[in-house]
Write an enzyme that holds these catalytic residues in place. Structure first.
Site, PDB file in Angstrom:
ATOM      1  N   GLU A 176       1.214  -9.401   3.580  1.00 37.57           N
ATOM      2  CA  GLU A 176       2.304 -10.205   3.368  1.00 37.57           C
ATOM      3  C   GLU A 176       3.293  -9.401   2.922  1.00 37.57           C
ATOM      4  O   GLU A 176       4.962  -9.031   3.665  1.00 37.57           O
ATOM      5  CB  GLU A 176       2.104 -10.758   2.277  1.00 37.57           C
ATOM      6  CG  GLU A 176       2.931 -11.819   1.975  1.00 37.57           C
ATOM      7  CD  GLU A 176       3.029 -11.833   0.234  1.00 37.57           C
ATOM      8  OE1 GLU A 176       2.334 -12.214  -0.708  1.00 37.57           O
ATOM      9  OE2 GLU A 176       4.134 -11.465  -0.162  1.00 37.57           O
ATOM     10  N   GLU A 204       2.497   0.013   0.639  1.00 43.67           N
ATOM     11  CA  GLU A 204       2.437  -1.165   0.057  1.00 43.67           C
ATOM     12  C   GLU A 204       1.113  -1.547  -0.411  1.00 43.67           C
ATOM     13  O   GLU A 204       0.474  -2.813  -1.560  1.00 43.67           O
ATOM     14  CB  GLU A 204       2.475  -2.709   1.381  1.00 43.67           C
ATOM     15  CG  GLU A 204       3.723  -2.109   1.739  1.00 43.67           C
ATOM     16  CD  GLU A 204       4.611  -2.996   1.119  1.00 43.67           C
ATOM     17  OE1 GLU A 204       5.412  -3.545   0.137  1.00 43.67           O
ATOM     18  OE2 GLU A 204       6.226  -2.229   0.416  1.00 43.67           O
TER      19      GLU A 204
HETATM   20 ZN   LIG Z   1       3.499  -8.846  -4.098  1.00 44.61          ZN
END
Ligand SMILES: [Zn+2]
Length: 975
Positions: A70, A145
């Site tokens: 995401e 990330e």
């Molecule tokens: Zn997050």
């Protein structure tokens, strides 16, 4: 435009269409034939348009793959090859909502805007991101990330770093969020819900680039997607765009992503999990006990509504029988529950906080016996009716402030659509309410209790137990693991890691080129309104009281806000004002027991809330207006009843029921603790502002650590202090509930105003007409630079000062600086490089200024980032287009659409703070005309602000102790 079922529009075949009265919408379900995508559309008058695309993404382990993905797809894509298109949109679009969410079974990408062109831009960037992300090109994205090894020099310790890695460490450091995340795992262990979709920090480093890409390839295909459109828009044009720019290039495939049903248990399962507390803390009274039940499927619409009501009946009203039984048995200080219907098999949980692990059996026994008795003797029908009324009010009002309505509906439809059922299922509710109302007397809820709780073996008991030193032990474990890994690395491999660390940093530090940045679509300044929306403010005088009336369409709801001036309260009683706000409405009055009162409120109103507020004036932090606020919302026809209840509460509440007061105080203390763990940044920030601002000091006293301390002390020494507390509460009633200084806000439709004025006297008659002088408060303002220690794994680092005191005026340009610092300087330094979840800044009209990091693994490095901001501003280089972007982003924050209730609140705030339409217009013009030179000119101000070295840190005890030379004093938060 007229759509016909069975016809095809730009590749989308219309499957179904109907009007859904409850949500004022025409809804249509389409199937995109070539790609296999589904699209659901809600067409209506709302100009706050919403688009979302959702994928079914069941995790198969706890590496947090769906969550990391995401984050990662928003790090650049085919058409928009910049590092963070998401941030570019945050900086410079008119979005009214922009985010992404990972759930236990799905990943959702929603956007909202009121501007058509902007809306299409947002859709374009999001669609390109999910279908064509740059994750295939740049392995750096997963590293940044997700996770990576960090090693700067061969002699350094090897470390794990990564945005999600840190985010989850932070998220899982508060006991409440651990509990909430584990509930479904205990009941659905053999399904995707048995894993942590957000990522367990211990598991995250198991994720490989190969699995990461394979997951995207498999699940991010149109055939596994659910598209959603909401609002007032050209539907056909949107379909054409989605088809032409994206879906036409995909062939339908079959994606195996169905969510399996967990086989019911034969008997209740028992789980125990530990959470960390400090060595100084006492383990007593710190366990959470939670009893959980799997209740049917989320695709049973009646059950879906009814369970939500049942939870409220049993636990959430002051008259709730199960709550009373649990509190009465002394099983815990706070009792609450949760009904999670956003998963295939919803879970109902009954939870007590501040309990002991040894009392597990007793807890189960009290729950079951109470429920058996309720089934035998029947529920209180007045309570049941009250809760059904309240739920109906909430559905009708649909006030999801601050979220766009369409966003909430898009989530609601997923509760059926994701499981291959009708997306409309949970939108039309009137027939369900009618049915439930008609069956109350046929033991409707008693039968539910019997079937879904008493006779339901698909249940679990979860004990969350405090453990001293757990954090240290876990930390040690990770360190050892990393040491081991490092010990097995060859010199070659070490060199490679150092190289990779450097490479990643370089990649992160290389700014996007301006020709790449121009690919992100954006509006121009002329698309922005030169003048802001003027909120209708009419100040009237009714019976000697100032009334701010705002007339607008409210769906027949009346919003009332009574703001009592509290300046007559002596300084030593200030922290008792929030205590009073927590007690009123929860204790008995002359004519009602507290249970009856609570039932009356739910029966007739949409809620009556008591709170404390401080409104600072512009340009001078020492002038502020503290108020005690009573807010009520009600259907116009029941207005009189609501005002009667308010007058009963302020005029006839009694404080003699010591047992009741003790219960309320225990609960308030427990809630305040949760707030400190969840909103650590707010506590740190308030404390910081109290170092240099009178308004900040007042605020801190009534809503910060000072208030928490008072309530913790009262709880501890309750018997010794109760007489004094009673006296103080009585005193406050006389000092606060006066006509003098009262301001009344009312938001309603024009016709209902008269009836409001006609019954205002119901409240006025209870008020004292005494005029009392305002007390002059004096706060010691000095930079204490405290380190506030908790057991969290992260820090909230706040620093700031007052710029007006330093001779710099307020200007709208500071709002542009806020946008720039948030999405550029602080973002890059504190989030991207530092690994924090984020950082905020504030420049208030009274000169108060702060920066605060959120879930930050660092401490002194972050203070350094703040100290160096002036350098960044001095060297601030930006082209015209970038500058425009920040201006648009700033305006979009100012122009967020407000619900009628929020509009009323904004009008009141502006009035009390003496902010005029002209002030707002001036601020807007200052924003619109901001230039690069303006930002450079702020460098000196920033330098002087930071030079004051005023800061406050809340966070991990060890980390704060490691840096103890930085602090004026170290403070144990939960002593
Ligand atoms: Zn997050």
């Amino acid at each position: 435009m007229y759509f016909k079922i069975g016809d095809k529009y730009h590749g989308f075949r219309l499957i179904d269409e109907k009007n859904v009265r409850e949500v004022n919408s025409k809804v249509m379900l389409f199937q995109h034939e070539k790609s296999g995508a589904r699209l659901f559309c809600m067409e209506n008058e709302d100009d706050n348009k919403v688009f979302s695309i959702t994928f079914r993404t069941p995790p198969k382990d706890s590496t947090g793959l769906p969550h990391i993905l995401e984050h990662s797809v928003l790090c650049g894509s085919r058409k928009f090859p910049v590092k963070e298109p998401f941030i570019e949109l945050m900086k410079g679009s008119l979005n009214t909502f922009l985010n992404a969410f990972t759930f236990g079974d799905k990943t959702m990408y929603p956007v909202a805007s009121r501007n058509d062109k902007d809306f299409e831009n947002l859709m374009d960037v999001y669609l390109d991101s999910v279908f064509y992300p740059n994750i295939y090109k740049y392995p750096e994205i997963l590293k940044q990330e997700g996770w990576h090894y960090e090693l700067e020099e061969a002699s350094d310790e090897l470390k794990y770093k990564g945005v999600v890695y840190n985010e989850m460490k932070g998220a899982l450091s508060s006991p409440e969020s651990v509990l909430m995340r584990k509930l479904q795992e205990t009941l659905l262990p053999d399904t995707p819900y048995g894993y942590e979709s957000g990522g367990d920090p211990e598991m995250i480093p198991n994720l490989t680039q190969k699995e990461f890409l394979a997951f995207h390839k498999k699940y991010y295909h149109p055939s596994n997607s659910y598209l959603f459109l909401y609002g007032n828009m050209d539907i056909l044009g949107r379909l054409k765009f989605i088809d032409g720019a994206y879906l036409k290039d995909f062939e339908a495939i079959s994606v195996d992503s169905a969510i399996p049903v967990q086989k019911a248990f034969d008997s209740m399962r028992s789980y125990e999990i530990e959470y960390p507390i400090s060595f100084q803390e006492d383990e007593k009274d710190k366990a959470y006990l939670s009893l959980n039940y799997a209740v049917g499927l989320s695709t049973e619409p009646e059950l879906y509504q009814a369970m939500d009501m049942l939870l409220h009946i049993l636990l959430l009203n002051s008259a709730s029988p199960l709550k009373k039984a649990l509190v009465g048995a002394g099983l815990g200080k706070e009792v609450f529950g949760k009904y999670d219907s956003g998963i295939l098999q919803p879970v109902l949980s009954i939870i007590v906080k501040n309990s002991d692990a040894e009392r597990k059996e007793e807890f189960i026994k009290v729950v079951l016996e109470t429920l058996k008795k309720l089934v035998r003797d029947g529920l209180d029908s007045r309570l049941v009716e009250a809760v059904v009324n309240l739920k109906e009010f909430e559905m009708r009002e649909a006030d999801f402030e601050p979220y766009p309505k369409g966003l909430i509906y898009s989530m609601k439809i997923m509760d059926s659509w994701l499981y291959d059922k009708d997306p409309v299922m949970h939108l039309s509710y009137e027939y369900i309410f009618e049915k439930i109302r008609g069956s109350i007397k046929d033991r409707y809820f008693e039968n539910l209790i019997e079937k879904y709780i008493l006779n339901n073996s698909h249940s679990s008991i979860l004990v969350l137990k405090p453990k001293k030193g757990l954090l240290e032990a876990k930390d040690e474990e990770t360190k050892t693991k990393l040491k081991n890994i490092k010990a097995h690395l060859t010199n070659e491999q070490l060199k490679e890691l150092i190289e990779q660390t450097k490479e990643l940093r370089k990649w992160q530090n290389t700014p996007d080129t301006s020709d790449k940045l121009t690919l992100i679509p954006m509006l121009s300044i002329k698309d922005i309104d030169k003048t802001g929306e003027v909120l209708p403010q009419r100040v009237k005088e009714e019976a000697g009281v100032k009334v701010l009336a705002h007339h607008m369409f409210t769906n027949e709801i009346v919003y009332v806000n009574l703001l009592f001036d509290t300046t007559a309260v002596p300084q030593e009683l200030l922290p008792y004002i929030p205590l009073l706000s927590g007690i009123l409405g929860k204790v008995s009055t002359e004519n009602y027991s507290f249970e009856e009162l609570s039932k009356e409120i739910d029966m007739y109103t949409g809620g009556i809330k008591f709170s404390v507020q401080v409104y600072g004036e512009q340009n001078d932090e020492s002038i502020y207006h503290p108020v005690f606020s009573i807010k009520g919302r009600v259907l116009a026809g029941k207005l009189q009843r609501m005002l009667e209840l308010i007058s009963e509460i302020i005029g006839k509440s009694g404080f003699d029921d010591v047992k009741r007061i003790k219960e309320i105080i225990q609960e308030s203390k427990s809630k305040a603790e949760t707030k400190i763990s969840n909103d650590g940044y707010a506590i740190a920030c308030k404390r910081l502002l109290s170092y240099f601002s009178a308004e900040g000091s007042y605020m801190e006293t009534i809503t910060g650590l000072t208030y928490y301390r008072l309530i913790a002390d009262i709880e501890k020494n309750f018997e010794d202090r109760i007489e004094e507390i009673k006296r103080n509460l009585e005193k406050l009633i006389g000092l606060i509930f006066r006509k003098d200084g009262l301001v009344v806000g009312v938001t309603c439709e024009e016709d209902d105003y008269k009836s409001f004025i006609n019954c205002m006297d119901l409240v006025f008659k209870e008020l004292s007409s005494k005029n009392l002088p305002a007390v002059k408060y004096s706060f010691r303002t000095e930079s204490l630079n405290e380190g506030l220690m908790t057991q969290e794994t992260v820090q909230y680092v706040a620093q700031g000062y007052n710029f007006i005191k330093l001779g710099y005026p307020y200007t709208g340009k500071l709002q542009v600086l806020k946008t720039i610092s948030r999405y550029n300087y602080l973002w890059n330094r504190i989030r991207v490089q530092g690994g924090a979840y984020g950082a905020l800044s504030g420049f208030e009209k009274n000169g108060n200024m702060f920066m605060v990091s959120y879930r930050d693994p660092n401490l002194k490095e972050t203070l350094k980032v703040y100290d160096e901001m002036h350098d960044y501003l001095r060297n601030f280089q930006i082209d015209e287009r970038e500058m425009t972007k920040y201006i648009i982003g700033t305006i979009s924050r100012l122009d967020l659409p407000l619900t009628p209730f929020a509009k009323g609140e904004r009008i009141i705030e502006n009035y009390i703070r003496k902010i005029t339409t002209e002030d707002l217009q001036k601020e807007r013009e200052e924003i619109l005309s901001t230039s690069q030179a303006d930002m450079k000119a702020l460098a000196d101000m920033m330098f002087e602000l930071m030079k004051r070295q005023s800061y406050c840190v809340l966070g991990n005890e060890m980390k704060i102790k490691e840096n103890k030379e930085l602090f004026g004093s170290l403070v144990e938060v939960f002593a």
